[in-house]
Write a protein that holds these residues in place. Sequence first.
Motif, PDB file in Angstrom:
ATOM      1  N   ASP A 236       0.991  -1.155  -0.196  1.00  0.00           N
ATOM      2  CA  ASP A 236       0.176  -0.168   0.111  1.00  0.00           C
ATOM      3  C   ASP A 236       0.917   1.282  -0.030  1.00  0.00           C
ATOM      4  N   TYR A 237       2.268   1.183  -0.396  1.00  0.00           N
ATOM      5  CA  TYR A 237       3.122   2.244  -0.562  1.00  0.00           C
ATOM      6  C   TYR A 237       3.636   2.675  -1.908  1.00  0.00           C
ATOM      7  N   ALA A 238       3.534   3.940  -2.149  1.00  0.00           N
ATOM      8  CA  ALA A 238       3.943   4.067  -3.740  1.00  0.00           C
ATOM      9  C   ALA A 238       4.791   5.310  -3.652  1.00  0.00           C
ATOM     10  N   THR A 239       5.577   5.398  -4.624  1.00  0.00           N
ATOM     11  CA  THR A 239       6.789   6.424  -4.808  1.00  0.00           C
ATOM     12  C   THR A 239       6.776   7.002  -6.119  1.00  0.00           C
ATOM     13  N   TYR A 240       6.830   8.236  -6.174  1.00  0.00           N
ATOM     14  CA  TYR A 240       6.695   8.915  -7.513  1.00  0.00           C
ATOM     15  C   TYR A 240       8.314   8.912  -7.908  1.00  0.00           C
ATOM     16  N   TYR A 241       8.806   7.847  -8.754  1.00  0.00           N
ATOM     17  CA  TYR A 241      10.091   7.681  -8.816  1.00  0.00           C
ATOM     18  C   TYR A 241      10.847   8.583  -9.788  1.00  0.00           C
ATOM     19  N   TYR A 242      10.158   8.855 -11.039  1.00  0.00           N
ATOM     20  CA  TYR A 242      10.669   9.852 -12.240  1.00  0.00           C
ATOM     21  C   TYR A 242       9.680  10.388 -12.739  1.00  0.00           C
ATOM     22  N   ALA A 243       9.790  11.632 -13.228  1.00  0.00           N
ATOM     23  CA  ALA A 243       8.869  12.537 -13.984  1.00  0.00           C
ATOM     24  C   ALA A 243       9.442  13.156 -15.053  1.00  0.00           C
ATOM     25  N   ALA A 244       8.545  13.655 -16.030  1.00  0.00           N
ATOM     26  CA  ALA A 244       9.096  14.495 -16.982  1.00  0.00           C
ATOM     27  C   ALA A 244       7.917  15.350 -17.650  1.00  0.00           C
ATOM     28  N   SER A 245       8.055  16.388 -18.178  1.00  0.00           N
ATOM     29  CA  SER A 245       7.004  17.233 -18.926  1.00  0.00           C
ATOM     30  C   SER A 245       7.690  17.916 -19.992  1.00  0.00           C
ATOM     31  N   SER A 246       6.884  18.385 -21.046  1.00  0.00           N
ATOM     32  CA  SER A 246       7.375  19.094 -22.185  1.00  0.00           C
ATOM     33  C   SER A 246       7.040  20.498 -21.976  1.00  0.00           C
ATOM     34  N   ALA A 247       7.594  21.585 -22.675  1.00  0.00           N
ATOM     35  CA  ALA A 247       7.272  22.884 -22.409  1.00  0.00           C
ATOM     36  C   ALA A 247       5.827  23.266 -22.549  1.00  0.00           C
ATOM     37  N   GLU A 248       5.178  22.378 -23.585  1.00  0.00           N
ATOM     38  CA  GLU A 248       3.682  22.602 -23.394  1.00  0.00           C
ATOM     39  C   GLU A 248       3.068  22.236 -22.346  1.00  0.00           C
ATOM     40  N   GLY A 249       3.421  20.951 -21.783  1.00  0.00           N
ATOM     41  CA  GLY A 249       3.057  20.493 -20.740  1.00  0.00           C
ATOM     42  C   GLY A 249       2.971  21.284 -19.496  1.00  0.00           C
ATOM     43  N   ARG A 250       4.071  21.867 -19.226  1.00  0.00           N
ATOM     44  CA  ARG A 250       4.459  22.742 -18.082  1.00  0.00           C
ATOM     45  C   ARG A 250       3.501  24.095 -18.256  1.00  0.00           C
ATOM     46  N   LYS A 251       3.220  24.593 -19.334  1.00  0.00           N
ATOM     47  CA  LYS A 251       2.320  25.782 -19.541  1.00  0.00           C
ATOM     48  C   LYS A 251       0.971  25.158 -19.400  1.00  0.00           C
ATOM     49  N   SER A 252       0.620  24.018 -19.591  1.00  0.00           N
ATOM     50  CA  SER A 252      -1.136  23.507 -19.423  1.00  0.00           C
ATOM     51  C   SER A 252      -1.230  23.284 -18.273  1.00  0.00           C
ATOM     52  N   GLY A 253      -0.285  22.714 -17.351  1.00  0.00           N
ATOM     53  CA  GLY A 253      -0.744  22.200 -15.944  1.00  0.00           C
ATOM     54  C   GLY A 253      -0.818  20.847 -16.248  1.00  0.00           C
ATOM     55  N   ALA A 254      -0.166  20.022 -17.029  1.00  0.00           N
ATOM     56  CA  ALA A 254      -0.180  18.692 -17.367  1.00  0.00           C
ATOM     57  C   ALA A 254       0.052  17.829 -16.170  1.00  0.00           C
ATOM     58  N   ALA A 255       1.050  18.347 -15.554  1.00  0.00           N
ATOM     59  CA  ALA A 255       1.793  17.613 -14.346  1.00  0.00           C
ATOM     60  C   ALA A 255       0.875  17.628 -13.167  1.00  0.00           C
ATOM     61  N   ASP A 256       0.069  18.666 -13.062  1.00  0.00           N
ATOM     62  CA  ASP A 256      -0.929  18.962 -12.006  1.00  0.00           C
ATOM     63  C   ASP A 256      -1.945  17.888 -12.026  1.00  0.00           C
ATOM     64  N   LEU A 257      -2.519  17.860 -13.606  1.00  0.00           N
ATOM     65  CA  LEU A 257      -3.372  16.778 -13.675  1.00  0.00           C
ATOM     66  C   LEU A 257      -2.941  15.453 -13.559  1.00  0.00           C
ATOM     67  N   LEU A 258      -1.742  15.142 -13.861  1.00  0.00           N
ATOM     68  CA  LEU A 258      -0.808  14.006 -13.920  1.00  0.00           C
ATOM     69  C   LEU A 258      -0.806  13.362 -12.196  1.00  0.00           C
ATOM     70  N   VAL A 259      -0.328  14.184 -11.462  1.00  0.00           N
ATOM     71  CA  VAL A 259      -0.542  13.781  -9.956  1.00  0.00           C
ATOM     72  C   VAL A 259      -1.650  13.578  -9.398  1.00  0.00           C
ATOM     73  N   TRP A 260      -2.906  14.539  -9.631  1.00  0.00           N
ATOM     74  CA  TRP A 260      -4.033  14.001  -9.356  1.00  0.00           C
ATOM     75  C   TRP A 260      -4.372  12.528  -9.748  1.00  0.00           C
ATOM     76  N   HIS A 261      -4.177  12.496 -11.098  1.00  0.00           N
ATOM     77  CA  HIS A 261      -4.808  11.325 -11.633  1.00  0.00           C
ATOM     78  C   HIS A 261      -4.034   9.985 -11.107  1.00  0.00           C
ATOM     79  N   MET A 262      -2.513  10.384 -10.969  1.00  0.00           N
ATOM     80  CA  MET A 262      -2.020   9.013 -10.131  1.00  0.00           C
ATOM     81  C   MET A 262      -2.403   8.826  -8.832  1.00  0.00           C
ATOM     82  N   ALA A 263      -2.622   9.914  -7.945  1.00  0.00           N
ATOM     83  CA  ALA A 263      -3.088   9.812  -6.615  1.00  0.00           C
ATOM     84  C   ALA A 263      -4.469   8.959  -6.685  1.00  0.00           C
TER      85      ALA A 263
END
Length: 343
Positions: A236-263
């Motif tokens: 029941d333990y998970a770790t966010y080991y590696y992450a990456a985002s494109s320039a478009e993704g950073r401007k769009s908030g894609a990583a925020d959506l990703l973290v919420w979806h992962m959670a």
Amino acid sequence: MTVTVRPLDDATYLRLGAGATIPLEQAPAWDAFDDAVPGRTPWRRLGAWEGEELVALASFTHLRGRGFRYLWAKHGPVWLAEATAARERALRAALVEHVRAADRGLVFVRLHARHPAPDLRELLQTVTYDRTVVLDLTPEEEQILAWMKKRGRRDVRKALRDESMLPTEETGLTREAFRELYQVLVETGGRDGFGISDERVYWTMLDSLGPEHARIFVTRREGRVLAWGLVTVNGDYATYYYAASSAEGRKSGAADLLVWHMATALRASGVRTFDLMGIDSPRAPQLTGVRDFKTKFSEEIAEVDGAWDVPVHPARYAALVAALGAKRRLVAGVRAVRGRLGR
């Protein structure tokens, strides 16, 4: 205080650790990754006793550097009793004695510790962290969102409203499909100024650990990769080991959506603790760049045990430190000369 250590087989190790939170790197499942990477092999699993009381468990990887060998209990030991300063010192003393008797060629042991002590050394190589952000996935989703900082809730909700972005789990993807993700990691490293490993390192991790222990999540827009993350899971333990985002993704908030979806996806599959894996501290100033992003998902910062080197052969370890220091000074000197020459 006296501590004794003894080797354990896998079944006994898991039985004695039942009920404890064991990070994936401290579980037998991690052996598959160690076996698949050149220069790494599983070494031993040990139990530590104080009299009749089992106080800790630890699993070690044997690693080969350039001209030296060492052990690493990554995210270990796993403490089953309070990790007092005296108990930590006693365990390290017993461990050094055990390692020296088992293999005199091992120069040092790398493990995690809570309390500073004279026998601990800063890491010869690599970066550790002693602060992180941990998401409690036990409550309902609305409560998890409510526990975020105001800007975290705002950014997640904004990203959720953008229907052009689609977060999905792509665990089990092919090697060819992973190459597309790797190119985004290359872009991220170049933009943010951190080094990345060869593609085969990440693929080997995915392939060797398998979908039970290594999961891939991706946010896309019209098929383009905006952000992705590799998450390791053990129980029941998970770790966010590696992450990456494109320039478009950073401007769009894609990583925020990703973290919420992962959670939410991890919570649905039984994960109850999600470690976002490290932010900056005085020992890890290199991680300053991720602080703002990770801390918006929680009001709390968790203090965790950082990694340290423990010399098994102090004179040989000191020689390694001196040699590495000389190499770094030489490299810095060459770069300075090239800079003056305009190369």
